[in-house]
Motif scaffolding. Sequence first.
Motif, PDB file in Angstrom:
ATOM      1  N   VAL A 389       0.907  -1.211   0.097  1.00 33.76           N
ATOM      2  CA  VAL A 389       0.111   0.018  -0.023  1.00 33.76           C
ATOM      3  C   VAL A 389       0.846   1.183  -0.042  1.00 33.76           C
ATOM      4  N   ILE A 390       1.943   1.203   0.929  1.00 32.66           N
ATOM      5  CA  ILE A 390       2.895   2.367   0.934  1.00 32.66           C
ATOM      6  C   ILE A 390       3.420   2.617  -0.419  1.00 32.66           C
ATOM      7  N   SER A 391       3.950   1.598  -1.033  1.00 33.95           N
ATOM      8  CA  SER A 391       4.571   1.544  -2.376  1.00 33.95           C
ATOM      9  C   SER A 391       3.524   2.437  -3.440  1.00 33.95           C
ATOM     10  N   PHE A 392       2.327   1.940  -3.224  1.00 39.54           N
ATOM     11  CA  PHE A 392       1.545   2.353  -4.315  1.00 39.54           C
ATOM     12  C   PHE A 392       1.074   3.747  -4.040  1.00 39.54           C
ATOM     13  N   VAL A 393       1.169   4.236  -2.809  1.00 40.31           N
ATOM     14  CA  VAL A 393       0.634   5.636  -2.458  1.00 40.31           C
ATOM     15  C   VAL A 393       1.827   6.472  -2.952  1.00 40.31           C
ATOM     16  N   VAL A 394       3.070   6.122  -2.713  1.00 39.40           N
ATOM     17  CA  VAL A 394       4.303   6.882  -3.100  1.00 39.40           C
ATOM     18  C   VAL A 394       4.229   7.052  -4.722  1.00 39.40           C
ATOM     19  N   PHE A 581       5.140  13.552   1.350  1.00 37.01           N
ATOM     20  CA  PHE A 581       4.059  12.747   0.434  1.00 37.01           C
ATOM     21  C   PHE A 581       3.465  14.078  -0.309  1.00 37.01           C
ATOM     22  N   LEU A 582       3.107  15.147   0.714  1.00 34.74           N
ATOM     23  CA  LEU A 582       2.506  16.077   0.054  1.00 34.74           C
ATOM     24  C   LEU A 582       3.016  17.171  -0.942  1.00 34.74           C
ATOM     25  N   LEU A 583       4.189  17.063  -0.880  1.00 36.75           N
ATOM     26  CA  LEU A 583       4.999  17.940  -1.775  1.00 36.75           C
ATOM     27  C   LEU A 583       4.821  17.375  -3.121  1.00 36.75           C
ATOM     28  N   PHE A 584       4.522  16.012  -3.335  1.00 42.28           N
ATOM     29  CA  PHE A 584       4.329  15.617  -5.059  1.00 42.28           C
ATOM     30  C   PHE A 584       3.207  16.426  -5.586  1.00 42.28           C
TER      31      PHE A 584
END
Length: 951
Positions: A389-394, A581-584
């Motif tokens: 899940v973390i990988s796909f969120v990133v 992650f918000l910076l994306f």
Amino acid sequence: MERIVCDRKHHRWPVRVGIAPLLVASLLVGTTHGLAFAAGCEAPVTAAVPTSLRDLAERAKAAFRRRIEPPPALIVMFDVAEREKGDVQRRYVLRNEEEAIDALLAEGADPERERSVKDALRQLLTVDKSAKADAIFDQISARESACGAQGHLAAAAAWRHSVALAELPAALGARINPGRDVTFKGSGRTMQPLGVLALPAFQRAVELAPGDAWAWLAVAWLSPPAQASVAIKHAAQAANAANDLRASIAVSEASAELMRREGRLAEAVKLRNFAVQELRNRLTPNSAVDARELSLALNSLGAAQLQMGEPEQARLRFEAALKIREDLARARPGDVQAQLDLVASHTMLANVPGSPPGHLSRALEIHSALQQRDRFTPMLGGPGTSGLVISFVVMAGVLTLLLGLTLLTLYGFRVARWMRAAAAMASTAAATGIASRAAQRPLELRALSAATGPATHATAIAVAARAMRHAAWVYGAAGAVFALVATGLSFWLGELDFYLTRFGVLFMSWWWPIVVVLGLLWTGDRRRQWAVYAVYTTLLLLICLRIAFSDTPPMHLFGVTIAPFFQGLVYWFVQAAPSIFLLFFLNRSVRSVGPVLLVAILIASLGGMLSLVALSTVAGRELLFHFPLSVLLRLPAYLTEIGVVLLGMLVLTPLAWWAIGALRSAHRAKRANDQTLVFDAIWLIQAVYLSMSLIQEIGLWGWIGLAAFVPYKLVAVLGLKPLAKEAAQRPPTRLLLLRVFGFRRRTERFFDVLAARWRHVGPIQMIAAPDLASRTIDPDELMDFLAGRLRRHFVIEPGDLQRRVAEFDNGCDADGRFRINEMFCGNDTWRAAVRALMAQSELVLMDLRSFAVQNQGCIFEIAALLDVVPAGRIILLTDASTDLGLLRDTLANCAQRLSVDSPNIAATEAMTLLEVGKDNVTAVRRLLAWADRALDAASRRPSGTPTDRAH
């Protein structure tokens, strides 16, 4: 300090150390995936244990067993033989875990302890953590140790049990399941890597009970070679004293493995040969357990002989073991472990030079048949899911940034293309003569400098400043409510002890996005932005200072000693770091489309993740193998897997498209705009991170963390209502923005500052162009662009102009801000469009920085401005790059050719030249101040004058 009383009535869980080894052998039983053996008698658990507690215990045991003994679908065939080398350790880990859970059950017989035991078992089941169980074992060991020598055996068992549920399997993970990561989330007792507590616990156990051969063996398995040899000697003495054959065989195997590592191969072969002979002499007839023990010893001997360079002897040992296992498999066809043993034997024989062919194919056949039993079990299930899940969120964040940049670039190209197409398709009616006359008096120019400072009494400045302050307080309060709820959930569901400093650090870690929110709200205002950073940092450092002056001891993290003052910062960073992650999607280049794209990509990524999980099953791999495209094109496996992931994303694309449509509907209904979408996305992502943190504590119920977004949104909506009510009660001041094209970066920076403030006063209207496409695109335009319907936004036919003007939105949104109205047109339609916009605007701001003779479009706009808009409502933005001589000549020439109904014939008002530097904030504030004066002068003008026709 709590007084510990030695009360034997609380000692209700069985002691299993030092029982006669012959009784141990008689109690050996087979398990579902293997044959577990015990080192002591199994004392019955008291009948007082509630049934619900027994059920929890059995489920916890089954869950642990699935970790240690995964189904064959999750075991690679070539790892089966290697996995056999850790068979003894694996069975000991299973036995120690079952003893630990039985000990918890015995504690649960006490009504005062029942609730804590139930919580410990639930924690094991939901989040694979042993913190609560370990705490119970710590209490038991302290209680029994206080009883003196009579409690040593029980205390030693408690020490073993305290690491049985997470630390020991993690420490031995590479041996018991090579090729597969057996993930345990640990106890949370320390911040050290999981597994480091196992050795100290067993060392303490053998100090209290030196006659436990298996505990000494665990010390040997966990120790480096120098210390392992000492532990093996103690284990041998304990096994001989207890006449424990299986412990003796395990000691021999440990000694032989140590010799092999030291290069003493001949001694290792001799020792393993002795173990084989002992088993043959003392095995029990018709005992499946003893027969399997002999096959394990034969394979171990064969592996040593193969390494010695004796392949023929090795082959004989492997074949003897295979014969035993074939008999066992025939006798027990449903035993999965018996079938895995066959796979291991055939794989070993396939690696021996000179062995008959067919062993590898036979191993593959048996393994494939085993996998079919669990053909729908995903290899990526269980502990691997959270990492997936973390990988796909990133991945979704990275894709948002890349796709946003790509789409906005294509959008700019498409706008430019449609501008050319609109020019080509526009009708070219013959020009009609327009009566003109010169101004009655020379046009006056009023030169102002932004550096002189704005009027402090300006209404527009007051409106914008008051609205931004109000919004800042509302968003700050809404974020604080979110952080308060998140902190409360963390304490409640994480069962943390309440300390004011801990509460403060947790609160600040969940509240930190307010720095980003207020920074975006005060775009360009560096003074306010730095003030926000300073206030937030000061609050955090004050909490850390309070920790430093408390009795908090230093913390050791990965070998580094951290002083109390910095512990709060470390804890804050651990909690807040995922929000990077918000910076994306907050990147300035894609911020206008970031929230919309992020939602769509996250939904599509869910399809890709599910397809990857499905692909990890046996059925999925079979489907992949027979996938027509991969067969025809002979694609590499990883490319085919990527294709399957993309296919999974494509399957959920309609749902992602629906989500974009829902956001567009909210935008059209004025429930959301560009700013609220960004702010909501920030706090919604924080809610997702909160949920992921809670899932680590309470399992799937952790998704309750999403509820923290509700009070945030409620406070934000209710808090902004007064702004919307006030904005709706005053007439909006429409600002027309004209500009010199070709200076994108400079124009974007100025527009960001202008829009952040002016949109509290009224809407901004302008001619659309690629230079501001990335700043002004909204969900409606994005969806039409993706659907190929961008043409409907352009003025092409004569009737399009009135339609587009009628579609302009001059009302305020739910947050009290107004919108940006764009007119898309081509080279031959923009002249009529810009005149229409001039007539629909109260003020006109024309950015003439870098104005030169080649900017013929700007010259036309200046002439049109003087024809339509009173000079007092026109502000020309200039700087050192403006050709002021050319500008003055242009204004003078245009004043000589005014239309007969121009409001500037009498030239009663002066046009304003506002000279700006690099400080866009000051320039915008000066613009707001001058807007008040211009509008005030217009309001005093008698009705019916020519200037009123400009409206």
